[in-house]
Design a protein around this motif. Structure first.
Motif, PDB file in Angstrom:
ATOM      1  N   ASP A 208       0.827  -1.209   0.000  1.00  0.00           N
ATOM      2  CA  ASP A 208       0.000   0.000   0.000  1.00  0.00           C
ATOM      3  C   ASP A 208       0.860   1.257   0.000  1.00  0.00           C
ATOM      4  OD1 ASP A 208      -2.271  -1.479  -0.044  1.00  0.00           O
ATOM      5  OD2 ASP A 208      -2.729  -1.287   2.086  1.00  0.00           O
TER       6      ASP A 208
ATOM      7  N   ARG B 155       1.968   1.823  -3.532  1.00  0.00           N
ATOM      8  CA  ARG B 155       0.843   2.313  -4.325  1.00  0.00           C
ATOM      9  C   ARG B 155       0.569   3.789  -4.028  1.00  0.00           C
ATOM     10  NH1 ARG B 155      -1.312  -3.021  -3.045  1.00  0.00           N
ATOM     11  NH2 ARG B 155      -1.419  -4.248  -4.960  1.00  0.00           N
TER      12      ARG B 155
ATOM     13  N   ASP C 266       0.951   0.222 -10.464  1.00  0.00           N
ATOM     14  CA  ASP C 266      -0.065  -0.231  -9.512  1.00  0.00           C
ATOM     15  C   ASP C 266      -0.589  -1.611  -9.888  1.00  0.00           C
ATOM     16  OD1 ASP C 266      -1.958   0.448  -7.237  1.00  0.00           O
ATOM     17  OD2 ASP C 266      -3.389   0.036  -8.847  1.00  0.00           O
TER      18      ASP C 266
END
Length: 415
Positions: A136, A139, A282
């Protein structure tokens, strides 16, 4: 994206990400939205046009000035108070530009405004890495890259539009007011990540600040080949894009005699390509490790720069140059956040200090490299820009080879 490593609720997560994104956007917007007016700035302040790229490069170098100190200070006193100070400094220096009456004062304020970029790199990026788990965090770094790229993508066009009603001084005043709102958002929602117990049982311990200890830690980092390769590569990889941002007003408006609107429109393919690369990152994170992602990204990265060098040799026009930059930009978008993560976790030292030195090295390379390209004629002819920008970007390849050779496959895996 709820796999946070510290105990905060969804509302605070959303507010923190929004405020952090807005602060990063403003630190870039303060540079790019004013670029269409830089020739007006030099005319009004009775200065030479050489200050157009100089002001941009001073902004980048301003981001380096305090990073070496900000990282260690945030390791002791926490990320939250340091970032609040940084956003306040940025807002005040933007407002002060409204009153400047000389190019020297203007350039000094550009340096101070650039320090806001230093707070983003040395304080907010480590906080982001400490709040979220690895996948995360990568990202979100890519997402922040996308948002930041909206500035050079839309900034010139927005600047042209704003100049229909506002002066360049009033634009700076508006940026300062927006920074004030961002300060309020950070005050309300930014969590502290230093000295906080994490959900995985680890604690980001506070590291007492000591001049001697700090320089010893910096010395150890500079002796870490993997860290040094990643940090230098980050700067060189972005150099062609940074040179384009700084020199495009001279090349397109002054040399090619395009209108400010046409100048703004020619930015769209390049920065859209970086965003496309970030979106590809991503998707690929789900199935590839970070070293594998970097290897994939080097294909469009190198192809674009080789085409850019060919444009210089063949004397190609603006369209082929922008097309080559766009191919390169896809590779840059795919790799930038991944290489940053590899740099940050190339050592076990505290992330505030590591991020500070990473930012100092990479931004110094971009700022000094952009100044060098401008000094050797990159802003006088499209062919000169294409050649020097391509060579500057390709200089990262030996560093990337060394980095990938010394990074084990399980480092920075998607999960």
């Amino acid at each position: 994206m709820q796999r946070t490593l510290i105990n905060i609720d969804r509302r605070q997560v959303a507010g923190f990400c929004l405020a952090l994104t807005a602060f990063e956007l403003l630190t870039y917007m303060a540079s790019d939205v004013i670029m269409p007016a830089m020739l007006d700035v030099t005319t009004e302040l009775r200065a030479d046009v050489r200050h157009v790229p100089n002001a941009f490069n001073l902004y980048l170098l301003g981001g380096v000035c305090l990073q070496w100190l900000l990282g260690p200070l945030s390791d002791q006193y926490g990320r939250r108070p340091l970032l609040l100070v940084g956003s306040a400094l940025f807002g005040v220096s933007c407002m002060a530009a409204f009153f400047t009456d000389s190019i020297e004062a203007f350039n000094l304020l550009r340096l101070l405004q650039g320090m806001g970029l230093g707070f983003v790199v040395a304080v907010s990026y480590p906080a982001l890495q400490e709040v979220f788990c690895e996948a995360d965090a990568v990202r979100l770094m890519a997402l922040l890259g996308n948002v930041a790229l909206l500035s050079p993508l839309l900034g010139p066009l927005l600047g042209i539009l704003l100049l229909e009603w506002l002066s360049w001084r009033q634009i700076f005043l508006a940026l300062g007011c927006a920074a004030g709102l961002v300060w309020v958002g950070l005050f309300l929602w930014m969590p502290e990540t230093v000295g906080v117990e994490r959900r995985d049982g680890h604690r980001n311990a506070r590291v007492p600040f000591s001049w001697r200890f700090t320089f010893q830690r910096y010395g150890a980092l500079l002796g870490n080949p993997r860290f040094l390769c990643a940090s230098l590569a980050l700067g060189l990889m972005s150099l062609p894009l940074i040179a384009w941002i700084g020199l495009a007003p001279l090349l397109l408006v002054r040399v090619l005699e395009l209108t400010p609107l046409e100048y703004g429109l020619w930015q769209i393919p390049v920065f859209s390509a970086v965003i496309a690369g970030n979106l590809m990152l991503d998707r690929l994170l789900q199935t590839h490790s970070l070293p594998q992602l970097v290897q994939l990204a080097l294909w469009p990265f190198c192809l674009g720069l080789l085409l850019l060098a060919a444009c210089a040799v063949l004397g190609a026009g603006l369209a082929p140059v922008v097309a080559s930059l766009s191919v390169y930009a896809v590779g840059l978008g795919m790799s930038n956040a991944a290489v940053y993560r590899l740099a940050l976790f190339s050592t076990e030292d505290s992330k505030g200090l590591v991020s500070a030195l990473t930012g100092m090295i990479s931004i110094a390379v971009m700022g000094l490299g952009g100044s060098l390209i401008a000094a050797i004629g990159g802003g006088t002819r499209l062919e000169y820009f294409s050649l020097w920008a391509a060579l500057g970007g390709l200089m990262c390849l030996p560093l990337m080879y060394r980095l990938l050779q010394t990074t084990t496959p399980d480092v920075a895996s998607p999960q």
